[in-house]
Design a protein around this motif. Structure first.
Motif, PDB file in Angstrom:
ATOM      1  N   THR A   1       3.837   9.407  12.631  1.00 44.14           N
ATOM      2  CA  THR A   1       4.240   9.825  11.083  1.00 44.14           C
ATOM      3  C   THR A   1       5.688   9.610  10.967  1.00 44.14           C
ATOM      4  OG1 THR A   1       4.718  12.285  11.903  1.00 44.14           O
ATOM      5  CG2 THR A   1       2.324  11.555  11.012  1.00 44.14           C
TER       6      THR A   1
ATOM      7  N   VAL B   1       7.307   6.840  11.479  1.00 40.54           N
ATOM      8  CA  VAL B   1       7.607   5.778  10.636  1.00 40.54           C
ATOM      9  C   VAL B   1       6.825   5.789   9.224  1.00 40.54           C
ATOM     10  CG1 VAL B   1       6.883   3.319  10.696  1.00 40.54           C
ATOM     11  CG2 VAL B   1       8.038   4.102  12.450  1.00 40.54           C
ATOM     12  N   SER B   2       5.662   6.320   9.349  1.00 42.76           N
ATOM     13  CA  SER B   2       4.596   6.399   8.426  1.00 42.76           C
ATOM     14  C   SER B   2       5.162   7.265   7.209  1.00 42.76           C
ATOM     15  CB  SER B   2       3.207   6.580   8.547  1.00 42.76           C
ATOM     16  OG  SER B   2       3.000   7.909   8.937  1.00 42.76           O
TER      17      SER B   2
ATOM     18  N   THR C   1      10.276   7.712   7.433  1.00 36.72           N
ATOM     19  CA  THR C   1      11.035   6.814   7.213  1.00 36.72           C
ATOM     20  C   THR C   1      11.078   6.220   6.039  1.00 36.72           C
ATOM     21  OG1 THR C   1      11.173   6.068   9.576  1.00 36.72           O
ATOM     22  CG2 THR C   1      11.811   4.534   8.332  1.00 36.72           C
TER      23      THR C   1
ATOM     24  N   HIS D   1       9.285   9.598   2.777  1.00 32.00           N
ATOM     25  CA  HIS D   1      10.600  10.083   3.301  1.00 32.00           C
ATOM     26  C   HIS D   1      11.129  11.328   2.776  1.00 32.00           C
ATOM     27  CE1 HIS D   1      11.806   7.380   0.417  1.00 32.00           C
ATOM     28  NE2 HIS D   1      13.144   7.580   0.401  1.00 32.00           N
TER      29      HIS D   1
ATOM     30  N   GLN E   1      -2.262   6.977   9.421  1.00 32.66           N
ATOM     31  CA  GLN E   1      -0.798   6.664   9.541  1.00 32.66           C
ATOM     32  C   GLN E   1      -0.269   5.611  10.365  1.00 32.66           C
ATOM     33  OE1 GLN E   1       1.065   9.191   7.861  1.00 32.66           O
ATOM     34  NE2 GLN E   1      -1.148   9.719   7.400  1.00 32.66           N
TER      35      GLN E   1
ATOM     36  N   VAL F   1       0.762   1.951   8.587  1.00 28.63           N
ATOM     37  CA  VAL F   1       2.148   1.683   8.480  1.00 28.63           C
ATOM     38  C   VAL F   1       3.000   1.716   9.630  1.00 28.63           C
ATOM     39  CG1 VAL F   1       4.284   2.568   7.517  1.00 28.63           C
ATOM     40  CG2 VAL F   1       2.417   2.306   5.844  1.00 28.63           C
ATOM     41  N   SER F   2       2.646   2.685  10.680  1.00 29.05           N
ATOM     42  CA  SER F   2       3.370   2.544  11.793  1.00 29.05           C
ATOM     43  C   SER F   2       3.371   1.690  12.724  1.00 29.05           C
ATOM     44  CB  SER F   2       3.294   3.699  12.618  1.00 29.05           C
ATOM     45  OG  SER F   2       1.927   4.111  13.169  1.00 29.05           O
TER      46      SER F   2
END
Lengths: 411, 411, 411, 411
Positions: free
Chosen positions: A222, A224-225, A228, B204, D221, D224-225
Motif C-alpha cells: 500500500t 506505493v498503491s 504515493t 495519497h 494493491q 499498482v505496486s
C-alpha cells in the motif's frame, strides 16, 4: 564558446596515451577502497600535468588546477571495479581473477584524465579553478562519503558546479542528460521482526513471525498503491524474506530485506516513515514481544540535475557533438553516490550518460527488439565499452562541460 | 428418592390445565420486555398456589415457596417470543401477526408452572425453598440482566442451585445434559475504523479504510488459527463488513460486525483482548487518524453446568425417565442468558435440553440423513414442539431436578 | 484373569537380566535403519527363548511364538536412537558420540523382550500366537513402512490386535490410554511457488514470489479458522518461508515448509486438499508462470486406539496396577509410525504411554508449576527414564495387555 | 494567420447576445439526455446562422457549415447539468430545483455558439467545413456514445480534427493544453464474489465471502505496486466493499466497487485483465462455489491530445492570447467522453482547459495556500465561472483553434 568546438581535435590527440592507459586499468581492476595502483597512477599523471594533488578517503585523489579568476568546476570519476569474473574475451581482459571493470569506471577515469590534460595544456583558453576528483568505492555507496569524512569539503577550493558521467549500454556517440532527477535515490533496509518460537503443534504458545512477516509484505504494497501520488515514481521491493528452517518449528524471528527507489527527497522521507509505521503497527497487531529492528544500508542519494546547469551543459554538448547526438534521457532507476559531493558544498551539478555500444550493433538490436538479449549491460561479465568512439566522446564531454563554465568568452 | 419416580403420575394429572394454557400462550406471543399478559397470567397462578410472588425487571415474575428447613432451588423459564410470522398451521397458531413463539419459551413457562404446582400440591414430600423464576427477554440477552439490575439478587432468598431447560428439535422423550459447557458464550462487536476520505483518484491524500478493514479481516483469522490452543473451541466470524458507497470515492470509515463464541471464560477474555490488539495495531499500521471504536452487544454468558450438580440432576432424570431417555449432549453453539442469574448468586446450575420432535418423525429423518431438511429448528416459522409427550417430559424434568435437591429421603 | 495379577511377581524376576541389558543398549545407541547390534541382540534372545525369528526391512526383527489355538497378538517396540549428544551424566550414558537414546526406545525394547520371555516361560497360562516385533527408524517415520515394504504382512501370522507403548516424562508408575486418537497424524509439505525474477526496480517485469508467498501464508490461516469445524483439532503451521537473498533483486521462487497435525483422517484429507487449492489459487491470482510444486515428507499416520480394544487393555491395566495408576490421557500432538502395521493387517490396536519420572520429582514440579522447566522431555539431551519402576511397569504392561487377549480363563 | 489575432475584436461583439443567453441556460439547467430546451435553442440559433442542422442521440445537435474546399473541423460542447442544488447566490441561479450547471457546460455551449456565429459571419476568412456539435449527457458518459449509436459517424461530413474545451477553477484568462494524455481513462467495475452462507458458528459449512473479499482487496494493491511500471500513472481504488448484515451470519456474497484511472490504453487493458485474474484466482483459492461477476460501468475513454494537432492549436492560442496566458497543463485525473467522437472517425483531437476564477481571487488563494478551501471546484454547489473574461476567452479559443486549420493564409 568557440573553444568547445575545438575540443574535438584537441581530444583526438590525447587518445595516443589514453587507449593504452585504459587497457592497463581494465587489465588491473581493483575493488572499492582498494584502488591503490589506480589511485597512484592517477595522482602521478595529475602531478605531472601541474595539478595540486591531494588525497582523501584512502584511495581518493583530487587534482586542483587554479588558473586565474573565474568559476570553480569540479569533475568527478569513480575508480572501483566489481567482484565479477570477466567473460569479454578482450585482449586487455582482467588479469585479476574474480575482479572486473564491469561498470566502465576505468573509462570514466581515463576520460576525466584526458579532459584534465586538455585543460592543463590549454590554460590560455579558460579562467578559473578546475578540480578533477577520482573517487573510490562507488559500487558500495561508500566512496564519496569516505572522501567527505576525510575532510574533502574543507580541503579543496569550493567549486561552483560539479560534473560526472557514466557509460551506458546505449549507442556510442550519443550523450543523454536531463534536468531534474536522472538517477534514483536508493535505500536498503534490513528489518528483523520478533515472534516467540514454539513447537509447530503449539501455536498458542507462540507469536508466529512467519504470519507477521507475511502481513508486513502485503501491507507494504500500500505504500506505493495508496500512499504515493499516482504517477509519481517510487519502487518498494521486498527482495528477501527469511524465517524458520523446518516445517514443525515456529521460529522466533523473521528477516526482510527491502529496497526503495525514489526521485523525490520528500517522498523518500515519507515512505521511509511509512515503512516503519507499518512494521511497528503490524508487530503491535501480532503481539510481538520485542521491538522490530531497522538497519539501513546501501543508501544512495538522489541524483537530480540542476535545471540551469543542465541546460548550460546540454547546450555545450549540442555545440560539441551536434543536436542529433544529444538527447534528453528518461530518469534511470540506477543509483550513484556522486551527488553527496556537490550536496556537501551546496552547489548545482550535472550528471550525464554516454553511450558505449557500436552504433550498428545497437541499431540492429533495437530493430530486432533484442536489446535486452544482445547488449550486455553494466555489471555483466560481458560488458565492454567500444573504446572507439566512447573514450573520445567521454573525454570531450568532460572537457566541453567544464569549458561551458570556464571558457574565456571569444572576442 | 422414591418420590422422583412418582412424579410421572402426578405430572400426568397437571396436563388437564397445562395443555389449554400452553395453547393460550402460543396463540398470544409477546416480544421481549413486553410479556405483559404472560407475566400477569403466571403471577396469578403462582399466587393462587400459595407462592409469594414478586416482580423484577418489568415483566419478570418470581414465585417463592418456603417449605421448611432445607436447600433452596431456583428454577427458571424464559417467556418471550420472536418477531417471526408463524407458518405451522396449528389450530393454536399465533394470533399476533409477526410475532411467534418460535423458540418454545411458552413450553418452558407451562412446564415450570406444572412443576411449581406439583411441588405446591406435595409439600409433605420435600423440605426447603422452591423459587420459580419467569424471565423476560432471553432472545435479546437483556432479560436476566434486567431482573438483576432491578434487585433480584437481594430480593429473593439465596438459592443453593439453579435449574433451566430448553426444548430442542431432537427426539421427544429424551433429555440431554452434560457436565461443563453446554452452551457457548456469545459476544458481538461492532468495530468502526477510521480512514480519511478522498476522491478515488487521490489515494495519497486518503487513509483508505477499505484496505484497513481488509487487513483486519485477514489478521483476525489468526485468532483461531494461531492464538487458540488447537482443538479448543472458538469461533470468530466477521459477519459483516461495510465501507463506502461508490467506486470512485475513498470513504472515511469502515464498519465490521464480529461474532465470537467460546466455551471457556479465559479464552473468551484472551480473544477479546486479541481482537482489540489486532484492530488497534492495524489502525496504527494504516496511519488511521482516529482511534477505532468497539461497541459490544448481544453478549451472552457461557452456560457451563457444574459437574456435581449435573451428575445429581442427570441421575434423577435417569431414575425418572430410564437410562435410554437420558444422554450426554455435546456442547451447543447456541447461547443463553440464564447463567447470569446463578452467577449473580455464585451458585452451581444445571441446564438441560428436552427433545420435541415425534420419535418416529425424528428417527426417520435420521435414517434418511434429512434432519436438517425435514425438522424445523428453533426460530423457524415452522418450529412446533409436539405437545405430547414434550410438555409432560419437560414438566416432570423440572420437578425431578428440583426434587433431586429437595426431596425428603425415604424411610 | 488371575494371571494378569500375577504378572507383577513374574516380571520382577525378569529385571535381573533386563537392567544390565537396558544399560547396554543405552550405552550403544544406533540411528534409524542402522540398529545392527540392537537387532542382533534382540534376535539372539528371541531365538533362545523359542521364538521363530524373522527379519524385515533391514534391521527389523520379529519373533513369533505359536502356542495353541487362540487369538493372535502383535506387540511392537521401536529400536532407533537420535542424533543427540547425551548430557544425562548417567553411568551408562552413550558411548557413541552424537547419538543418544533420547526418546526411550531402548526401554521399549527391553520391556517388550521382558514380556516375551514371561510369555515364553508361562506357556501353560495362555493360548494363541504371540508376535514380538522390533521396528527400526521410528524417528524418521520410515521403519514400519520399511518392514511392510519388505513383506511383513505376508510374512507373519495375521494377528487380531496390535499393541505398542511409549515412555513419557510423566509420573513413573502410571499408564495413560484413551479410546480414539492418542497421537496425531503428522504431515510436512515443501511448497515451491514460482515467480519471475527481475531487478528490484522493475517489478512490472516480474511476478513477485515474495508477495505471492505472503498471500499464501495469510490465506492458509483460514484452513483452521474457517474450514475446520470449531473445536476440532487441527494445526497447520508454516514453519519456514524463504525467498530471495538481497534487497534489490526480486527472486524467481519462494519455498514454504508446512506442518499439519490432525486426529481425523477425513479432516486431514480435506485440509491437504485445501492447502493445494489455496496455493494453486494464489499462484493463479499472481499470474505465476509455472505450477507450484508440493513435496510431502515426514508423514506420520494417525494413531487412534480402537475403543473396544482400548477398554479391554485398560481394564487389564487397572487390574494389574490399580485404578489410581491408570488414567485416560488427552491426545498428544506427537506422532508415530506404529499404526501403519495394524492398518496393513486391518486390525484394531492399542497404544499407551508409560510415565518415567520419579513420582516425588514429578509431583514437586507439578506443585511448583515447573514441569516444563524441570522435567527433561523426550528428545532432550537430559531425558533419562527412571529405570525403577519404569522398566518393570512397562514390561508388565506389555504382558498384561497381551494376556488380556491370550490368557486362559481361570477355572 | 492574421485572422486569429482579429478574433479578439470580433468575439467581443458576440458578447452582447452571449451573456444573456448564458444566463438563460444557467437559470434553466437540464439533466443528461433531457436537454430539450437547450437543444432546441441551440438548433434554432445554428439554423438562423445558416448551419445545416441535424439531430443525433435524442437531444444531440450538430450544425454543419460547408464553406468551400478545405479541412473539416469538428468542435464539440457538452450541454447537460448535474443533480446539484445551486448555492452560488447568482442573480441567474438555477430555477430548476435540485439541478444545476455545476460543471460549466452552459459556458461551453455559449462559447461554441459564439465561435460558430463568428465563423458564419466571416466566411471569407476561411475555407473548409466547420461542424459545431452539441452533445448530451457527458456527466454520465452516455452522450457521445448515444450520438454515435444514432448514426453520427455516417451522418455528418468526416472532419479532419476535433476540438473541445472545459472550464476549470484556475485563473481566468489562461488556457492549458498538453500533448498526449490530458484526461484519464476511467472505468468502474462492480464485482460480486460468491461464498456459501452459514450460521456464524459454523464456518466449516460456509465459504466465507468476507475473508474472500478482504483477500481480493489486499491482492489488488499489487496491481499498482508490482504490475505497473514505476512512475507510470495508474490508480485502482476499491471505493466500496459490502458484505453481510449481522454479526453472526456468514453471508453468501460480497460486492466490491472498483474505480480505475489510467493514461495509457495498453496499461488500462493490462490492469483490467489483472483485476479479473486476481479475483478469479482468489475465488479459486477460497473454493468459491460460483464464478465471480464483473459489471463494468461509468467507463470513460482516455483523452489524449494528438501532439501535432496540439502544437498547432497551442500556437494559435499563443498568438491569440499571448505566451503568458497559455501553459502546458499536467494531465488531470478527471475523465470525459468527448474522445469517443474523434475515435469513431479515427482523427486527431485537441482538448484544452480554460480558467474561470477572477485572477486576483485565484492568485490570493495560491499565495495563501488556500486554493482547495477557497475556490469552489467543478460539481460544487458554489461553482460559478466568472463570466468576464471566461466567456470571451472560451469563445475566442474555439474560434482560434478552428481557424488554426481553416483560416485562409494571408497574402
Amino acid at each position: 564558446m568557440e573553444l568547445a568546438n575545438n575540443t574535438a581535435e584537441g581530444i583526438g590527440q590525447e587518445l595516443d596515451w589514453q587507449v593504452p592507459f585504459y587497457e592497463q586499468l581494465h587489465r588491473n581492476p581493483e575493488l572499492g577502497l582498494a584502488e591503490h595502483q589506480t589511485s597512484a597512477a592517477v595522482a602521478e599523471k595529475l602531478a605531472a600535468w601541474g595539478f595540486d594533488v591531494r588525497h582523501f578517503g584512502g584511495t581518493g585523489v583530487v587534482g586542483v588546477l587554479a588558473n586565474g579568476t573565474g568559476p570553480g568546476v569540479l569533475a568527478r570519476a569513480d575508480m572501483d571495479a566489481l567482484p565479477v569474473t570477466e567473460a569479454t574475451g578482450a585482449s586487455y581482459a582482467s588479469a585479476n581473477a574474480g575482479v572486473m571493470h564491469a561498470c566502465g569506471h576505468d573509462m570514466h577515469v581515463v576520460a576525466l584524465l584526458g579532459a584534465a590534460k586538455y585543460l592543463a595544456d590549454h590554460r590560455d583558453a579558460w579562467r578559473g579553478t578546475y578540480t578533477a576528483l577520482f573517487q573510490p568505492a562507488e559500487e558500495t555507496a561508500a566512496g564519496s562519503q569516505a572522501m567527505l569524512d576525510d575532510g574533502l569539503a574543507a580541503g579543496i577550493p569550493r567549486p561552483d558546479v560539479a560534473l560526472a558521467q557514466h557509460v551506458m549500454p546505449t549507442e556510442a556517440g550519443t550523450i543523454g542528460t536531463t534536468p531534474g532527477p536522472i538517477l534514483s535515490a536508493g535505500d536498503s533496509v534490513r528489518i528483523t521482526v520478533h515472534g516467540r518460537g514454539a513447537h509447530g503443534s503449539m501455536p498458542h504458545k507462540a507469536v508466529d513471525p512467519v504470519v507477521l512477516a507475511a502481513s508486513i509484505v502485503l501491507r507494504l504494497q500500500t505504500v506505493v498503491s495508496r500512499e504515493t501520488m499516482p504517477g509519481k515514481f517510487a519502487v518498494l521491493t521486498v527482495g528477501s524474506l527469511r524465517a524458520g528452517a523446518t516445517a514443525n518449528i515456529i521460529p522466533d524471528r523473521a528477516e526482510l530485506l527491502l529496497n526503495l527507489r525514489t526521485y523525490d527527497v520528500d517522498l523518500r522521507a515519507a515512505i521511509m516513515a511509512a515503512i516503519e509505521r507499518i512494521v511497528r503497527g503490524e508487530c503491535a497487531a501480532a503481539g510481538s514481544p520485542q521491538e522490530p529492528e531497522f538497519e539501513y544500508y546501501d543508501q544512495y542519494p538522489l541524483t537530480s540535475n540542476d535545471p540551469e546547469a543542465n541546460a548550460r551543459v546540454a547546450a555545450a554538448f549540442t555545440q560539441a557533438f551536434g543536436a542529433d547526438a544529444v538527447y534528453q534521457t528518461a530518469p534511470q532507476t540506477a543509483s550513484e553516490d556522486f551527488s553527496r559531493i556537490p550536496d556537501a558544498f551546496g552547489i548545482p551539478y550535472v550528471y550525464w550518460v554516454v553511450g558505449s555500444v557500436p552504433p550498428e550493433t545497437y541499431r540492429r538490436a533495437v530493430a530486432n527488439g533484442t536489446v535486452d538479449a544482445d547488449i550486455p549491460a553494466n555489471h555483466s561479465p560481458s560488458f565492454l565499452p567500444a573504446v572507439d568512439p566512447t573514450l573520445a566522446v567521454a573525454t570531450r564531454a568532460q572537457a566541453a562541460a567544464a569549458l561551458a563554465y570556464l571558457a574565456v568568452p571569444p572576442g
